[in-house]
Design a protein around this motif. Structure first.
Motif, PDB file in Angstrom:
ATOM      1  N   ALA A  92      65.855 -26.837  69.052  1.00  0.00           N
ATOM      2  CA  ALA A  92      66.761 -25.976  70.131  1.00  0.00           C
ATOM      3  C   ALA A  92      66.676 -24.403  69.634  1.00  0.00           C
ATOM      4  O   ALA A  92      67.202 -23.601  70.245  1.00  0.00           O
ATOM      5  N   VAL A  93      65.553 -24.182  68.707  1.00  0.00           N
ATOM      6  CA  VAL A  93      65.632 -22.726  68.249  1.00  0.00           C
ATOM      7  C   VAL A  93      64.057 -22.459  68.591  1.00  0.00           C
ATOM      8  O   VAL A  93      63.091 -23.271  68.455  1.00  0.00           O
ATOM      9  N   ASP A 118      67.092 -27.199  59.051  1.00  0.00           N
ATOM     10  CA  ASP A 118      66.962 -28.414  58.879  1.00  0.00           C
ATOM     11  C   ASP A 118      65.381 -28.953  59.551  1.00  0.00           C
ATOM     12  O   ASP A 118      64.841 -29.900  59.394  1.00  0.00           O
ATOM     13  N   ALA A 119      65.175 -27.973  60.442  1.00  0.00           N
ATOM     14  CA  ALA A 119      63.993 -28.308  61.461  1.00  0.00           C
ATOM     15  C   ALA A 119      62.619 -28.179  60.687  1.00  0.00           C
ATOM     16  O   ALA A 119      62.566 -27.395  59.869  1.00  0.00           O
ATOM     17  N   HIS A 162      65.940 -31.446  78.525  1.00  0.00           N
ATOM     18  CA  HIS A 162      67.275 -31.011  77.888  1.00  0.00           C
ATOM     19  C   HIS A 162      68.037 -32.194  77.380  1.00  0.00           C
ATOM     20  O   HIS A 162      68.656 -32.817  78.328  1.00  0.00           O
ATOM     21  N   GLY A 163      68.406 -32.280  76.281  1.00  0.00           N
ATOM     22  CA  GLY A 163      69.306 -33.349  75.582  1.00  0.00           C
ATOM     23  C   GLY A 163      68.309 -34.514  75.349  1.00  0.00           C
ATOM     24  O   GLY A 163      68.869 -35.658  74.909  1.00  0.00           O
ATOM     25  N   GLY A 164      66.996 -34.582  75.938  1.00  0.00           N
ATOM     26  CA  GLY A 164      66.102 -35.896  75.407  1.00  0.00           C
ATOM     27  C   GLY A 164      64.946 -35.464  74.584  1.00  0.00           C
ATOM     28  O   GLY A 164      65.012 -35.610  73.519  1.00  0.00           O
ATOM     29  N   ARG A 175      71.744 -27.935  66.857  1.00  0.00           N
ATOM     30  CA  ARG A 175      71.075 -27.852  65.438  1.00  0.00           C
ATOM     31  C   ARG A 175      71.459 -28.341  64.526  1.00  0.00           C
ATOM     32  O   ARG A 175      72.756 -28.991  64.358  1.00  0.00           O
ATOM     33  N   GLY A 176      70.739 -28.721  63.761  1.00  0.00           N
ATOM     34  CA  GLY A 176      71.086 -29.547  62.296  1.00  0.00           C
ATOM     35  C   GLY A 176      70.852 -30.883  62.273  1.00  0.00           C
ATOM     36  O   GLY A 176      71.161 -31.592  63.487  1.00  0.00           O
ATOM     37  N   THR A 177      70.520 -31.320  61.291  1.00  0.00           N
ATOM     38  CA  THR A 177      69.973 -33.057  61.475  1.00  0.00           C
ATOM     39  C   THR A 177      71.541 -33.948  61.766  1.00  0.00           C
ATOM     40  O   THR A 177      71.098 -34.903  62.558  1.00  0.00           O
TER      41      THR A 177
END
Length: 549
Positions: free
Chosen positions: A151-152, A273-274, A502-504, A510-512
């Motif tokens: 998301a970044v 984490d990404a 979005h959301g799929g 953000r973050g695992t």
């Protein structure tokens, strides 16, 4: 804890309006019928105290969270939909048209409460338990994964280092920050976001900027080395050290951008984490991988996991199968030593018994990404029927592949196509190597076997026996028929999960940890939609049953 109203106003209820307009087998229909049984307020009682102002009833919030995930909405969009879409209030037990809405931060708060609880995935667990109670979950599992875009924005090296410096200064207290700022040499206060000003078309200016940023970063890291730091400061300092170490090399006293990509490269300080990942050798993505296990007969999702994008598909397989194969709880994806250019990409299994044969034994299906020898060994130990593909070994230049050699593990020997036999030299970690060496010099088949001046070497995996059994099993036509009829079903389920961007396909958080919780909630929503289509209803007593329309 607030309580969901059980009695609606006959003149203002959404029930009469929606009955006949909303399909009973839709997700709205199944939630309307069963929301009080699926998500009673008491299910969330541990998240609230006995004193204070009453919350929005947690059952209503749970219904909104499920519908939000199935429709791919933001928090603000979800609360607007609840306020103005009659189907949402109908799904929440048939609330009145004028039932008050709530602010979007209620959803943020509920996610935080769930994350801090002992059962963060309780909504998914509830849908799975209902499916099991209704007899919709059998002994077969299909595993697969799908990319989840972060998301970044992915940062370049300059932005990454500057952002990491800025992050460290931001979390440091006033005294520490003042001391650290005194070490900075660039004319930059590191308070604004974005890339620093530079003529990026000028190679000399770019190099000077990189070197100056690196020296500021190294000065800060060196000043903090060995000191007792607050957790947030320590985390920020480690991140700064990581991004400098992964992207820069020092050549002749000057820091330059490394002409390589670090194995586990951090790609954003906003979401550390990404990672970079690859769906295929030609198609990359940034973010995470969502892993899932489904029952292929009913298409119910039985487990989910999220890893960084660069993780192997077989790494979380043990967690996905933990409830189905207790003996395989520490299975993973070890690299299978081989002279195959794609080690660890194969699979293995027992002789096939078919999907119907051995009905009391679990069956696990997966593509070649799940063919790691370590995982195959654990599945065999658990007594599972293994339907995971194993790619045949290959060799560069069309030379003899490993399967042209006869490997006798009992006698610990390997025989080459020219009938030369050598002993396997054991390795401390299992397996070993068979070195033909000088025998290749006079071999008439050498040009078709190796291009090495020292002769051909065959590497024997610690799981060679499992891999060999797997390759033998998948040559059976019955095995192939079962595999082709079953494994592709997971692709359709992934399509259901990813149909909203979005959301799929793209993560909303953000973050695992947060991405994993969101993916689990998405699986719960998709499960409920499937259960509605199957006709799930509360049975007499405490169980569930399927009553087809």
């Amino acid at each position: 804890m607030g309580r969901t109203p059980l009695q609606a106003d006959l003149l203002r209820s959404t029930v009469d309006f929606c009955e006949g307009r909303v399909s009973p087998d839709s997700i709205y229909g199944v939630l309307h019928r069963e929301c009080f049984n699926l998500f009673p307020d008491e299910m969330f009682a541990d998240l609230f105290t006995d004193v204070g102002r009453r919350s929005v009833p947690p059952m209503i919030v749970a219904v909104v969270m499920v519908l939000q995930r199935i429709e791919g909405l933001s928090d603000r969009e979800a609360v607007d939909r609840f306020a103005f879409d009659a189907r949402w209030k109908y799904a929440a037990g048939g609330l009145d048209f004028d039932y008050p809405g709530f602010v979007h931060t209620v959803l943020v708060d509920m996610r935080a409460r769930l994350a801090a609880s002992n059962r963060p995935d309780r909504i998914f667990e509830t849908t799975l338990q209902a499916a099991k109670s209704a007899g919709l979950v059998g002994r077969r599992r299909v595993l697969d994964s799908t990319p989840l875009y972060d998301a970044v924005a992915t940062m370049d090296t300059v932005t990454l280092i500057r952002s990491a410096i800025r992050g460290l200064l931001k979390v440091a207290d006033a005294d520490l920050a003042a001391g650290l700022r005194a070490l900075l040499r660039r004319h930059d206060d590191y308070t604004t976001t974005g890339k620093p000003v530079c003529d990026y078309d000028d190679a000399v200016a770019r190099a000077a900027l990189v070197d100056a940023l690196a020296r500021d970063a190294m000065g800060l890291v060196g000043a903090l080395d060995g000191r007792e730091l607050e957790p947030e400061v320590d985390k920020a300092a480690r991140l700064l050290a990581t991004v400098v170490g992964q992207d820069l090399d020092e050549v002749d006293g000057v820091f330059r951008i490394a002409r390589r990509v670090a194995k586990d490269r951090v790609i954003s300080t906003v979401d550390p984490d990404a990672r970079h990942g690859h769906k295929t050798s030609a198609r990359g993505f940034d973010g995470y991988k969502g892993h899932l296990s489904i029952d292929p007969d009913t298409e119910i999702v039985t487990a989910t996991e999220v890893t960084a994008a660069n993780a192997g598909d077989a790494e979380p397989a043990a967690d996905l199968l933990a409830d189905d194969l207790p003996e395989a709880t520490d299975a993973g994806a070890g690299d299978d030593a081989d002279d195959d250019p794609n080690p660890g990409a194969g699979g293995g299994g027992d002789a096939p018994e078919g999907a119907d044969g051995g009905a009391d034994r679990p069956a696990v299906f997966g593509d070649s990404a799940y063919g790691a020898g370590h995982l195959l060994a654990r599945l065999e130990t658990a007594g599972a029927q293994i339907f995971t593909k194993v790619q045949p070994p290959t060799a560069p230049g069309g030379r003899f592949a490993k399967d042209r050699f006869t490997i006798d593990l009992d006698s610990a020997t390997v025989t080459c196509p020219n009938a030369v036999t050598v002993a396997i030299r054991p390795a401390t970690t299992g397996g070993g190597t068979a070195v033909f060496g000088a025998a290749c010099a006079a071999c008439p088949l050498a040009v078709r076997c190796t291009g090495s001046a020292t002769g051909r070497t065959i590497t024997i995996s610690a799981y060679e026996a499992q891999l060999a059994r797997a390759r033998t099993a998948q040559a059976d036509p019955a095995w192939v028929a079962d595999y082709r009829a079953t494994r592709p079903k997971v692709e359709r389920k992934i399509g259901h999960l990813m149909r909203r961007r979005h959301g799929g396909r793209r993560a909303r958080v953000r973050g695992t940890t947060k991405v994993a919780a969101d993916f689990s909630l998405l699986a719960a929503a998709v499960n409920l939609a499937r259960l509605g289509a199957l006709g799930l209803r509360r049975a007499t007593g405490q169980g569930w049953e399927v009553v087809p329309a």
